[in-house]
Design a protein around this motif. Structure first.
Motif, mmCIF file in Angstrom:
data_model
loop_
_atom_site.group_PDB
_atom_site.id
_atom_site.type_symbol
_atom_site.label_atom_id
_atom_site.label_comp_id
_atom_site.label_asym_id
_atom_site.label_seq_id
_atom_site.Cartn_x
_atom_site.Cartn_y
_atom_site.Cartn_z
ATOM 1 N N VAL A 28 29.020 48.804 51.367
ATOM 2 C CA VAL A 28 28.859 50.240 51.628
ATOM 3 C C VAL A 28 29.537 50.984 50.480
ATOM 4 O O VAL A 28 30.708 50.724 50.186
ATOM 5 C CB VAL A 28 29.513 50.643 52.970
ATOM 6 C CG1 VAL A 28 29.439 52.152 53.178
ATOM 7 C CG2 VAL A 28 28.857 49.910 54.120
ATOM 8 N N PRO A 29 28.823 51.873 49.802
ATOM 9 C CA PRO A 29 29.421 52.578 48.657
ATOM 10 C C PRO A 29 30.661 53.371 49.054
ATOM 11 O O PRO A 29 30.696 53.994 50.114
ATOM 12 C CB PRO A 29 28.288 53.486 48.166
ATOM 13 C CG PRO A 29 27.333 53.590 49.297
ATOM 14 C CD PRO A 29 27.447 52.308 50.054
ATOM 15 N N GLY A 33 28.425 59.854 48.528
ATOM 16 C CA GLY A 33 26.987 60.094 48.541
ATOM 17 C C GLY A 33 26.392 59.812 49.906
ATOM 18 O O GLY A 33 26.411 58.661 50.367
ATOM 19 N N ILE A 34 25.873 60.858 50.558
ATOM 20 C CA ILE A 34 25.349 60.726 51.923
ATOM 21 C C ILE A 34 24.169 59.758 51.984
ATOM 22 O O ILE A 34 24.114 58.871 52.838
ATOM 23 C CB ILE A 34 24.923 62.108 52.476
ATOM 24 C CG1 ILE A 34 26.146 63.009 52.639
ATOM 25 C CG2 ILE A 34 24.181 61.952 53.810
ATOM 26 C CD1 ILE A 34 25.816 64.422 53.090
ATOM 27 N N TRP A 35 23.197 59.916 51.066
ATOM 28 C CA TRP A 35 21.978 59.126 51.119
ATOM 29 C C TRP A 35 22.252 57.652 50.825
ATOM 30 O O TRP A 35 21.637 56.766 51.424
ATOM 31 C CB TRP A 35 20.933 59.682 50.156
ATOM 32 C CG TRP A 35 20.468 61.038 50.570
ATOM 33 C CD1 TRP A 35 20.741 62.230 49.958
ATOM 34 C CD2 TRP A 35 19.698 61.358 51.733
ATOM 35 N NE1 TRP A 35 20.180 63.272 50.651
ATOM 36 C CE2 TRP A 35 19.525 62.771 51.748
ATOM 37 C CE3 TRP A 35 19.134 60.604 52.758
ATOM 38 C CZ2 TRP A 35 18.812 63.426 52.748
ATOM 39 C CZ3 TRP A 35 18.421 61.255 53.751
ATOM 40 C CH2 TRP A 35 18.266 62.634 53.739
ATOM 41 N N LYS A 36 23.189 57.389 49.893
ATOM 42 C CA LYS A 36 23.526 56.000 49.572
ATOM 43 C C LYS A 36 24.193 55.313 50.757
ATOM 44 O O LYS A 36 23.933 54.141 51.042
ATOM 45 C CB LYS A 36 24.427 55.942 48.344
ATOM 46 C CG LYS A 36 23.716 56.282 47.038
ATOM 47 C CD LYS A 36 24.648 56.118 45.843
ATOM 48 C CE LYS A 36 23.898 56.418 44.535
ATOM 49 N NZ LYS A 36 24.782 56.274 43.356
ATOM 50 N N PHE A 39 21.562 54.697 53.424
ATOM 51 C CA PHE A 39 20.743 53.536 53.068
ATOM 52 C C PHE A 39 21.491 52.231 53.345
ATOM 53 O O PHE A 39 20.907 51.250 53.819
ATOM 54 C CB PHE A 39 20.345 53.603 51.592
ATOM 55 C CG PHE A 39 19.542 52.420 51.129
ATOM 56 C CD1 PHE A 39 18.209 52.276 51.475
ATOM 57 C CD2 PHE A 39 20.136 51.423 50.357
ATOM 58 C CE1 PHE A 39 17.474 51.175 51.069
ATOM 59 C CE2 PHE A 39 19.407 50.318 49.939
ATOM 60 C CZ PHE A 39 18.073 50.193 50.291
ATOM 61 N N ALA A 40 22.801 52.229 53.066
ATOM 62 C CA ALA A 40 23.613 51.028 53.302
ATOM 63 C C ALA A 40 23.655 50.671 54.786
ATOM 64 O O ALA A 40 23.703 49.491 55.152
ATOM 65 C CB ALA A 40 25.026 51.242 52.770
ATOM 66 N N PHE A 41 23.643 51.691 55.645
ATOM 67 C CA PHE A 41 23.693 51.448 57.087
ATOM 68 C C PHE A 41 22.307 51.309 57.711
ATOM 69 O O PHE A 41 22.189 51.013 58.899
ATOM 70 C CB PHE A 41 24.467 52.570 57.791
ATOM 71 C CG PHE A 41 25.960 52.397 57.727
ATOM 72 C CD1 PHE A 41 26.621 51.592 58.638
ATOM 73 C CD2 PHE A 41 26.701 53.021 56.735
ATOM 74 C CE1 PHE A 41 27.998 51.424 58.581
ATOM 75 C CE2 PHE A 41 28.074 52.861 56.656
ATOM 76 C CZ PHE A 41 28.729 52.062 57.584
ATOM 77 N N THR A 42 21.250 51.536 56.921
ATOM 78 C CA THR A 42 19.892 51.379 57.430
ATOM 79 C C THR A 42 19.520 49.906 57.487
ATOM 80 O O THR A 42 19.686 49.189 56.501
ATOM 81 C CB THR A 42 18.889 52.122 56.525
ATOM 82 O OG1 THR A 42 19.205 53.512 56.520
ATOM 83 C CG2 THR A 42 17.464 51.932 57.037
ATOM 84 N N LYS A 259 29.013 57.274 62.566
ATOM 85 C CA LYS A 259 28.115 58.380 62.228
ATOM 86 C C LYS A 259 26.803 57.876 61.635
ATOM 87 O O LYS A 259 25.709 58.206 62.122
ATOM 88 C CB LYS A 259 28.816 59.308 61.234
ATOM 89 C CG LYS A 259 27.921 60.409 60.671
ATOM 90 C CD LYS A 259 28.669 61.209 59.613
ATOM 91 C CE LYS A 259 27.755 62.205 58.918
ATOM 92 N NZ LYS A 259 28.461 62.965 57.860
ATOM 93 N N TYR A 260 26.887 57.060 60.591
ATOM 94 C CA TYR A 260 25.675 56.611 59.900
ATOM 95 C C TYR A 260 24.912 55.569 60.707
ATOM 96 O O TYR A 260 23.679 55.527 60.667
ATOM 97 C CB TYR A 260 26.028 56.075 58.504
ATOM 98 C CG TYR A 260 26.419 57.171 57.545
ATOM 99 C CD1 TYR A 260 25.457 58.032 57.018
ATOM 100 C CD2 TYR A 260 27.744 57.368 57.182
ATOM 101 C CE1 TYR A 260 25.813 59.052 56.143
ATOM 102 C CE2 TYR A 260 28.113 58.394 56.311
ATOM 103 C CZ TYR A 260 27.136 59.231 55.798
ATOM 104 O OH TYR A 260 27.484 60.253 54.945
#
Length: 446
Positions: A28-29, A33-36, A39-42, A259-260
């Motif tokens: 996880v970055p 960066g919200i989108w990064k 994506f890591a949690f997707t 959250k993510y």
């Protein structure tokens, strides 16, 4: 004297992380960066969503749409809302307590209670695997003309496919699942456009109708939809696989992870709602509208789609989506079985042994039904498997709601008043509905 842990309230110290071979393996970055980070949690959400669009849903959704039109759309909508709340609790338990639900049960309940919960969970996984087998078998017959009995035997080969992706890495499994979900989405998008459903009846169907409870048969199918939508083993699965993310195991890190992970779960389950609703809408717009109200069989549905919609591709897309659904569920079912066995009784089998045990348990009734009763028998088994899942659901939800509402176990992450009340209301509704279902089933009322 027992060692005091940071997460108090547990009988035993959790020495082994859930799914240790992939624990904290997905980076996880660290930057903001919200989108990064999203994506890591997707990924885990896709694996969870699979359980909400498996072949077991098809039988109940097709039967519901054919017999009652759009009326049971409200049941799918409510079930999906229940699922979003419960999966949020499951991921929160895994992140905060660093235990999956099976480990939490083992570390909280007496050994006998924990053993009973394990047996019940194994039964639900076998029932789910039964639905996966039947779905894949029917799809193989529809696409390639393979006889039902041979199809049952062929499904044992998917053990090798699962092992291949399991050893490649967890992100590979998530990618395969996402690709199969996309396949299902494309297939049903084609089907729903071809069936030309009516918009206003669909919107009306999302509003709960008292007739659902008054009619015993619609109520029976509604419980089947509930069992097919909110999957008990998914709660164990989600509480484990969320821990594959390498987030900081601190208060702030856990807040970020919750959250993510919740965003990922909610979006994925919204996709599952669309697919579930699409199955019922297609069934209603084709079979119910044409007067084929007794269609409750996947094979019959496939045969009628082409002449009703006037396209030979309709049947192909239907069967392709069914095959993708069955194979997707196989992947997640294997992981859930591993998590449950390791978590409850602390026994770790090699993945291929665990998968083979689960599949053999499910193959026996599927093979008997296919030989003795043919296609009708396998379809009936499909609906029965969903009823088993629905009944077992209570035994997974009650511990989950209890743990996440316990301030000793959850600390600052304990469920707030609104969430706590909502979770218990959902639990009570599910328990009462399942008791009613069991009562009517024992009396032969369906």
């Amino acid at each position: 004297m027992q060692k005091k842990k940071s997460s108090i309230g547990w009988r035993n110290e959790n020495k082994h992380p859930s799914l240790s071979e992939v624990f904290s393996s997905v980076s996880v970055p660290k930057q903001k960066g919200i989108w990064k980070k999203l994506f890591a949690f997707t990924g885990p959400g896709f694996l969870i969503a699979v359980g909400y669009m498996d072949p077991g849903n098809w039988a109940t959704d097709i039967a519901g749409g054919a017999q009652f039109g759009y009326m049971l759309l409200s049941v799918i909508f409510i079930s999906n809302f229940f699922a979003i709340i419960l999966q949020h609790l499951a991921l929160k338990l895994g992140i905060v307590c660093e235990r999956d639900l099976a480990q939490a049960c083992r570390d909280h309940y007496p050994p006998l209670i924990s053993f009973i919960l394990w047996i019940l969970c194994e039964i639900s996984i076998a029932a789910c695997d039964l639905a996966e087998i039947i779905g894949s078998v029917l799809a193989l017959k529809l696409l390639f003309g393979i006889p039902i009995t041979w199809g049952v035997l062929i499904t044992t080969i998917d053990v090798l496919i699962i092992l291949f992706f399991q050893y490649k890495g967890f992100r590979y499994i998530e990618s395969v699942v996402a690709a199969l979900i996309f396949t299902i989405l494309v297939c049903f998008s084609f089907e729903i456009i071809s069936s030309k459903p009516e918009i206003f009846p669909i919107l009306k169907g999302i509003i709960p109708n008292p007739e659902i409870i008054k009619d015993s048969h619609s109520f029976y199918i509604s419980i089947g939809i509930l069992g097919a939508t909110v999957m008990p083993h998914n709660l164990y699965l989600h509480s484990s696989i969320i821990q594959t993310r390498d987030y900081p195991r601190t208060t702030e890190g856990k807040k970020m992870a919750i959250k993510y992970a919740t965003i990922d779960s909610t979006l994925s389950l919204s996709l599952a709602f669309f697919i579930n609703a699409a199955i019922l809408i297609i069934s209603s717009a084709t079979f119910h509208k044409a007067g084929y109200t007794d269609v409750a069989d996947i094979m019959d549905a496939h045969k009628l789609l082409n002449p009703i919609l006037g396209s030979s591709l309709s049947g192909v897309f239907f069967a392709l989506a069914l095959l993708a659904s069955g194979q997707n569920s196989t992947l997640t079912g294997t992981l859930a079985g591993q998590i449950v066995m390791e978590g409850f009784i602390n026994i770790k089998f090699k993945p291929w042994i665990r998968r083979l045990i689960t599949r053999l348990i499910a193959i026996v009734p599927a093979m008997i039904a296919s030989i003795v009763y043919g296609e009708k028998g396998t379809t009936e088994l499909l609906i029965v498997s969903q009823i088993i899942l629905s009944i077992q659901l209570s035994f997974a939800i009650v511990p989950l709601v209890n743990f996440t509402g316990n301030s000793e176990k959850m600390g600052p992450f304990v469920n707030g008043p609104i969430l706590k009340i909502s979770a218990w209301v959902i639990t009570i509704i599910i328990v009462l509905l399942n008791l009613f279902l069991l009562y009517n089933t024992l009396l032969g009322r369906r």
